[in-house]
Enzyme design. Structure first.
Site, PDB file in Angstrom:
ATOM      1  N   ASP A 102      -8.381  -5.130  -6.465  1.00 39.63           N
ATOM      2  CA  ASP A 102      -8.139  -4.101  -5.463  1.00 39.63           C
ATOM      3  C   ASP A 102      -8.953  -2.846  -5.788  1.00 39.63           C
ATOM      4  O   ASP A 102      -8.758  -2.230  -6.828  1.00 39.63           O
ATOM      5  CB  ASP A 102      -6.641  -3.768  -5.444  1.00 39.63           C
ATOM      6  CG  ASP A 102      -6.241  -2.889  -4.276  1.00 39.63           C
ATOM      7  OD1 ASP A 102      -7.116  -2.245  -3.681  1.00 39.63           O
ATOM      8  OD2 ASP A 102      -5.040  -2.849  -3.957  1.00 39.63           O
ATOM      9  N   HIS A 137      -6.900  -5.705  -1.913  1.00 40.45           N
ATOM     10  CA  HIS A 137      -5.834  -4.892  -1.320  1.00 40.45           C
ATOM     11  C   HIS A 137      -5.144  -5.703  -0.227  1.00 40.45           C
ATOM     12  O   HIS A 137      -5.329  -5.475   0.971  1.00 40.45           O
ATOM     13  CB  HIS A 137      -6.420  -3.601  -0.762  1.00 40.45           C
ATOM     14  CG  HIS A 137      -5.404  -2.533  -0.512  1.00 40.45           C
ATOM     15  ND1 HIS A 137      -4.681  -1.940  -1.520  1.00 40.45           N
ATOM     16  CD2 HIS A 137      -4.975  -1.946   0.636  1.00 40.45           C
ATOM     17  CE1 HIS A 137      -3.872  -1.034  -1.008  1.00 40.45           C
ATOM     18  NE2 HIS A 137      -4.020  -1.022   0.301  1.00 40.45           N
ATOM     19  N   SER A 147       0.850  -1.184   0.000  1.00 40.39           N
ATOM     20  CA  SER A 147       0.000   0.000   0.000  1.00 40.39           C
ATOM     21  C   SER A 147       0.901   1.255   0.000  1.00 40.39           C
ATOM     22  O   SER A 147       1.718   1.397  -0.897  1.00 40.39           O
ATOM     23  CB  SER A 147      -0.958  -0.031   1.186  1.00 40.39           C
ATOM     24  OG  SER A 147      -1.992   0.894   1.006  1.00 40.39           O
TER      25      SER A 147
END
Length: 642
Positions: free
Chosen positions: A563, A595, A476
């Site tokens: 995602d 994600h 991320s």
């Protein structure tokens, strides 16, 4: 000094046999998560039964169940599930059989059977014990309407339509809707008292302030409120806020004046404040309830050197589950009967993981490029002299969260392979005050990146790390920082691994999910405003995609195809640039993930590839073998263009 033996990846990252235990509010059941036919599902046993007599409650064959909770009447277990990582969550309920020896699988029902809709859970009713309060964004994808959901029959009752940018609904201890939080277009937030059809503002905070309601006071007119509002206020504090006249009464702030207010533990039975928590280098607890204090002190004497946490407790507070862990102990769960004072081990999370071969996590601090002190954690390989070691830098995701002291599976895995591991709380991390958080505004790729780079310099100057053998790896925001490290500081890293990391801040903000609309202005303030020429230029400068020509080190790009936060296009576009430029890279993409990876074989395939990648460029140890299923998944996930 002898290096710790190589520990199998499966021991670090395979599905635990038992995890996530919770006790039912009536104290009759212990539920937990355990694989069924290779997929994590929910199981249940009676309080005094052995785990061998437990029975499964769910039989999901596709996607692992990661978390769940009990209804207050102890009749149902509820959990949320999405499809392949798209975060369009549905709420499911399943009822335990009265006889835990009954082998017939109970039916798991979807209570919110909508497609392409994300359900939020706002709260669990206190008195109507078969009701939960949820938000559904079927009418407007950006904003959730408020409903009461009857768990028993699945009936939905509309309470409020959300036509005024409400992001939170707050009920009191009598299940009355009392407060709402409105997100304004300028990024500020209004706390509103609800009077029939009217919203009456009682408290407003700016886009850079943090404030939220923790709990209603038993008098019904005050709320426990955490806030850092005010130009001269740095650390957040706990106050009591009167919702009728806005009077504030200070309750507590960090006695050591070092970190933000952490959290408060209230009794669900009578609402008394039991303890407050602060996360410094380690967690500090301040007890308000002497009975619980004595209980914890007694447990601490039985389990020295461990961090203890109540993870589940009965309605009458007579029984509870205690999670016990440390930096070299991934955790055990004990059941405590407070009436008999009997403590019984329930399970160890990973019994094959030997603590004596694991690495201590050391709190460290160093100065960044402008002198700002950066709090960090350093793990050093067990049984190896801390001189000229290869280093893996692991910046956390978020970025508006923080790293903690304790067991960290990836840090332990990498340390076991012979790497020093640095985890830093760069500026912009939460928990260290408003000034530290705001110091990260518009500093993606620059001073926030310096906070990472200067950590490498610190360890090199200390003689701990070999400057030629440094990697950066994260997910991320950590994935973005890995790309930024490779692009903006190409001399620092020998290789980089980016998992679900955005490559362009422009395309990232242009593609955020509709239900993140409330945070758009905050993103613009903290990252840059792409709607202005200067903001757009700033974001181009901070985007690794536009500096990919400077990348020299080999890259591994890892992505979940579904995602919704950092979309697949973020990885595709930088892969395309790297491919056209002839740069060395590897691209892994899992078609059934979002994600982050929750399927064990996907995660194991990624880790096997990452382990070999790091060994190739840093010279650490690695496990060549892998199960056939993992190898098959890795071959399918490897979509590196030829």
């Amino acid at each position: 000094m002898k290096q710790a033996p190589l520990i199998d990846r499966e021991i670090f990252f395979g599905d635990p046999e038992i995890s996530g235990a919770k006790i039912s509010p009536n104290g009759k059941w212990i539920s937990f998560i355990k694989p069924l036919n290779g997929i994590r599902n929910i199981w249940v046993k009676k309080w005094n039964q052995s785990f061998a007599k437990a029975v499964p409650l769910t039989a999901d064959e596709i996607r692992p169940i990661t978390s769940y909770f009990w209804s207050r009447d102890s009749k149902s277990i509820l959990y949320v599930q999405d499809k392949a990582g798209d975060e369009n969550f549905k709420v499911y309920a399943v009822q335990p059989k009265r006889n835990a020896s009954d082998k017939n699988m109970p039916e798991s029902k979807s209570l919110t059977n909508f497609e392409h809709i994300r359900v939020n859970i706002y709260g669990v009713a206190s008195n109507k014990k078969n009701v939960i309060f949820i938000g559904i964004n079927d009418r407007d994808a950006a904003w959730h309407d408020l409903y009461a959901l009857n768990i028993s029959n699945g009936k939905l009752k509309l309470i409020r339509k959300n036509t005024t940018r409400i992001v939170q609904w707050i009920f009191d201890r009598e299940d009355q809707l009392r407060l709402a939080v409105r997100s304004n277009p300028d990024g500020s937030s209004d706390f509103l008292r609800i009077e029939k059809s009217k919203f009456i503002p009682i408290y407003t905070c700016g886009v850079l302030d943090t404030a939220y309601v923790d709990n209603f006071h038993e008098d019904g007119r005050r709320v426990y409120f955490i806030t850092n509002k005010g130009e001269d206020t740095d650390l957040s504090r706990l106050i009591l806020l009167d919702i009728y006249n806005a009077n504030e009464e200070n309750v507590e702030a960090d006695p050591e004046k070092k970190v933000d207010f952490g959290s408060a533990h209230f009794s669900d039975r009578d609402n008394r404040l039991i303890a407050t928590y602060y996360t410094d280098d380690k967690t500090r607890i301040y007890w308000r309830d002497q009975e619980f204090k004595r209980m914890f002190e007694q447990l601490q004497s039985q389990l020295p050197g461990k961090e203890l946490a109540i993870t589940s407790i009965t309605e009458d507070e007579s029984k509870c589950l205690i999670h016990v862990s440390s930096d070299v102990d991934c955790g055990s769960v004990y059941a405590l009967d407070r009436n008999s004072n009997k403590l019984k081990l329930q399970y160890r999370l990973r019994p094959l993981l030997n603590s004596k071969f694991l690495s201590e996590m050391h709190p460290v601090r160093y100065a960044s490029s402008d002198g700002l002190e950066i709090p960090a954690y350093l793990s050093l390989p067990k049984g190896v002299k801390p001189k000229k070691l290869p280093l893996v830098v692991h910046p956390h995701g978020g970025p508006w969260v923080r790293d903690y002291w304790g067991y960290h599976s990836l840090a332990q895995f990498l340390s076991n392979r012979g790497y020093a591991v640095l985890q830093m709380n760069y500026r912009g991390s939460t928990g260290f005050g408003k000034r530290f958080l705001d110091a990260g505004n518009k500093e993606w790729g620059s001073k926030m990146q310096d906070d990472i780079t200067w950590g490498v310099k610190y360890l090199v100057d200390q003689g701990i790390v070999d400057s030629k053998r440094v990697a950066i790896m994260g997910g991320s925001y950590g994935g973005y920082a890995s790309l930024a490290g490779a692009a903006f500081t190409p001399d620092v890293y020998a290789c980089a691994i980016s998992k679900v990391g955005p490559s362009s801040l422009l395309t990232l903000l242009a593609s955020i999910p509709p239900y993140w609309e409330a945070g758009r202005t905050m993103f613009h303030v903290r990252m840059g405003d792409p709607t202005t020429p200067e903001g757009k230029e700033l974001m181009i400068q901070k985007s690794p995609l536009y500096a990919a020509d400077k990348i020299r080190c080999p890259l591994m790009i890892v992505q979940g195809a579904n995602d919704p936060r950092v979309k697949k296009a973020e990885s595709d576009q930088i892969v395309d640039v790297l491919h056209r430029a002839g740069k060395p890279f590897m691209y892994l993409c899992a078609e059934d993930e979002g994600h982050g990876f929750i399927h064990p074989e996907n995660n194991m395939a990624f880790l096997a590839a990452a382990e070999a990648f790091l060994a190739k460029y840093l010279g650490g140890r690695f496990q060549e073998s892998m199960p056939d299923g993992v190898r098959t998944r890795l071959n399918k996930m490897d979509v590196t263009p030829k």
